[in-house]
Every structure is written in C-alpha cells, then in structure tokens.
Scaffold this motif. Structure first.
Motif, PDB file in Angstrom:
ATOM      1  N   ASP A  71      43.467  47.376  42.159  1.00 56.15           N
ATOM      2  CA  ASP A  71      44.536  45.933  40.990  1.00 56.15           C
ATOM      3  C   ASP A  71      45.282  44.571  41.351  1.00 56.15           C
ATOM      4  O   ASP A  71      44.641  44.199  40.736  1.00 56.15           O
ATOM      5  CB  ASP A  71      46.130  47.020  41.310  1.00 56.15           C
ATOM      6  CG  ASP A  71      45.867  48.088  41.143  1.00 56.15           C
ATOM      7  OD1 ASP A  71      45.341  49.005  39.932  1.00 56.15           O
ATOM      8  OD2 ASP A  71      46.024  49.786  41.472  1.00 56.15           O
ATOM      9  N   THR A 258      52.271  54.714  39.136  1.00 53.96           N
ATOM     10  CA  THR A 258      52.843  53.684  38.845  1.00 53.96           C
ATOM     11  C   THR A 258      51.456  54.012  37.172  1.00 53.96           C
ATOM     12  O   THR A 258      50.354  53.709  37.579  1.00 53.96           O
ATOM     13  CB  THR A 258      52.309  52.578  38.946  1.00 53.96           C
ATOM     14  OG1 THR A 258      53.552  52.713  40.710  1.00 53.96           O
ATOM     15  CG2 THR A 258      53.113  50.755  39.328  1.00 53.96           C
ATOM     16  N   GLU A 260      49.766  50.518  36.800  1.00 49.85           N
ATOM     17  CA  GLU A 260      49.363  49.245  37.004  1.00 49.85           C
ATOM     18  C   GLU A 260      49.110  47.884  35.905  1.00 49.85           C
ATOM     19  O   GLU A 260      48.728  47.145  35.984  1.00 49.85           O
ATOM     20  CB  GLU A 260      48.172  49.289  38.426  1.00 49.85           C
ATOM     21  CG  GLU A 260      48.129  49.658  39.362  1.00 49.85           C
ATOM     22  CD  GLU A 260      48.149  51.041  39.304  1.00 49.85           C
ATOM     23  OE1 GLU A 260      48.489  52.003  38.737  1.00 49.85           O
ATOM     24  OE2 GLU A 260      49.334  51.999  40.350  1.00 49.85           O
ATOM     25  N   THR A 264      50.878  44.352  35.393  1.00 52.05           N
ATOM     26  CA  THR A 264      49.907  43.632  35.557  1.00 52.05           C
ATOM     27  C   THR A 264      50.240  42.968  34.565  1.00 52.05           C
ATOM     28  O   THR A 264      50.411  41.807  34.331  1.00 52.05           O
ATOM     29  CB  THR A 264      48.584  43.732  36.225  1.00 52.05           C
ATOM     30  OG1 THR A 264      48.805  44.772  37.080  1.00 52.05           O
ATOM     31  CG2 THR A 264      47.690  43.148  36.104  1.00 52.05           C
ATOM     32  N   THR A 298      54.308  49.337  44.768  1.00 51.76           N
ATOM     33  CA  THR A 298      52.968  48.449  44.701  1.00 51.76           C
ATOM     34  C   THR A 298      52.833  49.055  46.225  1.00 51.76           C
ATOM     35  O   THR A 298      53.664  48.536  46.773  1.00 51.76           O
ATOM     36  CB  THR A 298      53.190  47.426  43.978  1.00 51.76           C
ATOM     37  OG1 THR A 298      53.438  46.504  44.826  1.00 51.76           O
ATOM     38  CG2 THR A 298      52.967  47.679  42.513  1.00 51.76           C
ATOM     39  N   TYR A 302      48.207  43.467  46.561  1.00 51.67           N
ATOM     40  CA  TYR A 302      48.300  43.352  44.803  1.00 51.67           C
ATOM     41  C   TYR A 302      49.901  43.271  44.518  1.00 51.67           C
ATOM     42  O   TYR A 302      50.440  42.756  43.766  1.00 51.67           O
ATOM     43  CB  TYR A 302      48.074  44.907  44.744  1.00 51.67           C
ATOM     44  CG  TYR A 302      48.752  45.495  42.720  1.00 51.67           C
ATOM     45  CD1 TYR A 302      48.311  44.610  41.814  1.00 51.67           C
ATOM     46  CD2 TYR A 302      49.353  46.488  42.597  1.00 51.67           C
ATOM     47  CE1 TYR A 302      48.519  44.920  40.509  1.00 51.67           C
ATOM     48  CE2 TYR A 302      49.968  46.728  41.575  1.00 51.67           C
ATOM     49  CZ  TYR A 302      49.997  46.142  40.233  1.00 51.67           C
ATOM     50  OH  TYR A 302      49.847  45.622  38.898  1.00 51.67           O
TER      51      TYR A 302
END
Lengths: 314, 314
Positions: A71, A258, A260, A264, A298, A302
């Motif tokens: 990630d 999550t 991601e 993001t 997280t 990341y």
C-alpha cells in the motif's frame, strides 16, 4: 484548504539527491522518502522528477516502484504523479477491473472542474492511446454506460450565469422521473451530464424548495440497482463534494478491514485541495479526528505517509 | 491546400485604416473590403480586428455588420471570426432553428480535429454561456440526441495507434446492426462517437474487405429517417471529408435556387484548409469548374467575395 505542508522554495536538485540516497544500495530509507515527497506540492514534485531524470538518467517513479511495496508503494506512486495523470491512472484501474468501480469514474468526472477533467482526458490519451470515454464505453453497457460516458465526456460551462426558469422546469423533470422511478430516463442523464455545476445547484435547490427534501435524500430513500447507485453518487459529488469525500473516507475505515485503495485515493487527491475541510467534516460527523482513525487502521510506512499528507508535523 | 491568397506580412494597421476608409461616410466601398479581408488568413484577420479596435475604439465586426447586408454580410461576418468562434456561431444557428440543421452539427463534430472541436466548445461557452453539448441536448431528443450529443462531446484519441483486432470485431458489429436495420443500436453510436478517426478508418476498411462494399454505400442503399440520414452524414464526414464537402457544395448550387448558407459555410470554413482539393473534386465530378458555377449562381459583392476566397486573382 490543503493539509499538505510544503516549503516555499525547496531545491529540486537537493530533493532528487536525497531521494537517490534513500534508494541507493541495500535497503531503502522510507522515512527519508516520506520526509521529502510528503512535503512537496505537485509543481515541486514535477521539478524533482525532472531533476532526478537529469541527474541519474533514470525515471524516479520507476525507481520508487522497484524500491517500495504494498500500500505504501501504491500511495507514493499515486502521489508522485501529476494530478491529471494520476486521475487518468485511477480511472483506468477502475475501468479495467473485472467488476468496474463506477464510483471512481463518477467521482473524477463530477468533482473535478471542467478544465481539470479535460486535463485528465488529455493525460489518459497520452498514457493509454485511447480516449477515456472510449474505454469507459467499451467496458460498460446499457444505462450505466449512457450515464458514465456522458459524465466523462462533459466539458461543462464553468461560469456563474444560471437560468432560474430552467432550474425550475428541470427540477420538475427530475421530480417526475423520481416519482415514476424512471431514474434512467434520458432527460435525467441529459440534465446531470450537460448542465453547469452552478445550474445543477440551482436545480437541486429548487427541487428542495418544491419538495421539502433534498434530491440526495430522495434518491437514498430508494432501494436500487447499479444504475441508481451511480446516479446517487453523481448527485452527491455535484451537491457537496467535501461531504461526499468524507463519506468515502468513513466507509473506507469503518468496521473490520480497511479499503486502502479508497483511503489512499481520497487522501492523495485531496491533500493539496480541500482535505482540511474534509478532515473537519469527518471529525464533526464521527466525533473522532481522522488522523486518529487512520493511525489505528494502518501501519508502518503507509501509515506514516498518510499522516504526513494529512498535515502531521514531523 | 488552401485557396486563400494572402501576403506574408501585411500591416494590420494599414489594413484597419483601409477598412475604416471603406466604411466611412455615405456608402460603403465593398470592393476595398473584399480586397483586404478576402486576402488575409485567420491570424492576420485577428490582428486587423485588434488594430481596428485600438485605432477607432470600435468593434470591426459590428461595424461591418452595420455597413453590409444580405448574403455578403453573412459571408464576411463568418469569415472575419476566428475559426473556432465561427464554428460556434454556425453550430448555434443550426441548433436554434425550428427544425435544427443536424448535418451542420455533425459536420463540425466529425470533420474538425479533436483539438479543433475542443476549441469550438470553448468558444461556444465563451459566447453563449452554455456548453455546446448542453444546447444540442436541449434542442433534440430520442436517438438523434444520443448520436449528436455523443459526437459533439467526443475528445478522440488523435494518435496513429490502431487496434486491428478491434477494427475487425467492430466492423462485424456495424455489419450486424446494418443487416438487422438496427442503426440506432447503442453499439453503433458508441463506435462512431468514441473511436479515434484512424481506428474508424481501419474499421470501415475492414468492413469493405469483408462485405465487398463500403459502409457509406451500404447506408446509402437504405431509405431512411432523420437518424439514418444523420448516421450517414457522420460516416461520410469521417470517411472522406473532402468528398463530403464537395457534395455539400454540389447540392447547394444544383438545380434552381442556391442554398447560400451551405455554399458560404463550405467556402468560408475550408478556404484556409483544403478548398483547393475540394474544388478539384468538384471539377472532376461535375465536369465544370466550381468558380464558373458559383459565378453563375451568385451575384454582386457576394459573388466577388466567394470568388476571391476561391482563389481568383484580382
């Protein structure tokens, strides 16, 4: 307001050297990468890429891809790209999925300004040798295709002038379509895909004045198929993009696991724009600072990178 | 090749002075206007407008409109405008007619390059405070709307890369649609409105190789409604724009009466582009020089102006 903290005049050459040092030899200094790239705006990142190319005859993005993983790699990759090019990549990834992420295409089409969307279409062509609308059309069908192709192809009038008579009549058209559950009616697609954002706001306001409830609430009250979900997403993106992004963030981190990609995407695409307000909305809505939830959900580099983009002081 | 004969470096100030002199006092010196404006390219005309504005605090276009009349005025007005702005005007006039001229919208969408069409959309917004696709959508309906809105909204890939496998499969899709007389099939609209022109040529060529006849001929063999006519126009514009324009010219002057709007439109929009080849095609196809037919069918200053744009030496 942005959450990104960037110095006014960093040296692109020094930055490129710092990044090269962080990538050199065994192991990678992820912290150094974050402390440089996590504090540079789009124009500065572009200068760094140019300086890096000149100094080392190597593409910084490719180098980072080979050094990083998971990630963190994905987030850094998306962040380093020019915003329009990044949107082109996000749209392409969304379209090419076996089950396409329509909401990403809608989000890019409806929350970017007309000029920004045009820049995305240019970047898409430069990168993929196809037009964006061509690939969207080839990977969708039926009603959803009609809506998505029209939304990505729009080059809306971006001025202030609105027509209140038109807002009135088109609020009625939308009302009739919703009443008849004719959500895929061609007039609905026409209105949402061609009118200026100011004009759409006037139409939605008129709808609320006439019906005593917002069009978003009205559409949310309907249980729906893929098309209705897409329609709702478009209306929410037009109506209140910050609120829309707050909800994408909320959904990406709520419950177990999550998303991601979504997390993001919102942080990377909004950090230089309006992430401050989105963060405040999140805090207000969830009684919890966004940073705290991101930190919990997280980990590792990341996490450090996202928190940096969220405005955490080093 | 252009038919326009323009000097390399005319003085915009001297030109503006000559035009002011031609408009001054009682009566207008139309010949002087033709001898200046009929020999200046788009960039030079723009400089003249700027110089005129600066010298006389007056809009040259408005002044010419008040001095001239009839078909001559219309032709000069269209000629003096920037090409993208002129297309915006032509499209707007076509859309706003009680019975809209779909072919003008199709012609502009399909014969201009992707960047040129984009410039038209920008010019349209600046002039009318609406987007072009918005006005097209608001003044059409049904299948024709789907086709026209998709064509005007396209920002096609303009590169060389084509996909022969795709040309093959999409030639089959077009063949099946034509065989089933399903001209309004959404796949037909998708292909024509999103694929690059190079890709469309590959698809049309493939169609011809497979079927032993061109898609244009196949469509012309069908008797058709408004939609089919629009589809044919689009295919002809993509396939061979010069041949398409030759036919528009031919139709505008054949038989009794002249379609001055069409005649003016083709001469004014192509004089700086490819009117030489269109003229040659006309001569070959009709065994008669275009100038000769235009001279016979028109008169006065209008005739003198068109012949000047067609390359007649003074």
């Amino acid at each position: 307001m942005a959450t990104l903290i960037a110095p006014d005049h960093p040296s692109a050459v020094e930055d490129a050297e710092a990044l090269q040092k962080a990538c050199k030899g065994w192991g990678t200094d992820e912290k150094a990468i974050i402390s440089v790239l996590g504090h540079r705006n789009a124009a500065q990142r572009k200068q760094i890429r140019l300086a890096y190319e000149e100094l080392y005859q190597e593409d910084l993005i490719k180098r980072l891809e080979s050094e990083l993983s998971g990630d963190f790699e994905k987030a850094v990759y998306r962040w380093v790209l020019d915003p329009a090019d990044r949107d082109a990549v996000l749209a392409n990834v969304a379209i090419k999925k076996i089950s396409p992420d329509h909401h990403v295409v809608i989000e890019i089409s409806c929350t970017r300004s007309p000029e920004e969307l045009l820049a995305v279409r240019r970047a898409y062509q430069a990168r993929y040798k196809h037009s964006l609308e061509e690939d969207v059309a080839a990977h969708t069908k039926g009603d959803i295709r009609k809506l998505l192709v029209a939304l990505v192809s729009a080059f809306r009038y971006d001025g202030e002038e609105i027509n209140t008579r038109l807002a009135n009549s088109e609020a009625n058209i939308l009302h009739d379509a919703i009443k008849d559950k004719a959500f895929n009616h061609e007039e609905v697609v026409r209105i949402l895909s061609t009118r200026s954002k100011m004009q759409l706001m006037a139409t939605f306001n008129r709808y609320r004045d006439d019906q005593g409830t917002t069009i978003t609430k009205k559409l949310l009250g309907e249980s729906g198929d893929e098309f209705l979900v897409a329609l709702r997403t478009a209306v929410r993106c037009f109506n209140d993009p910050k609120k829309y992004f707050e909800k994408v963030l909320r959904n990406s981190i709520k419950g177990i696991g999550t998303d991601e990609d979504a997390l993001t995407r919102v942080i990377v695409t909004r950090a230089e724009k309006d992430l401050k307000e989105i963060k405040d909305l999140y805090h207000k809505r969830n009684s919890m600072p966004l940073e705290q939830v991101v930190a919990k959900d997280t980990s590792g580099d990341y996490k450090a990178f996202l928190l940096t983009l969220l405005g955490k002081e080093d």
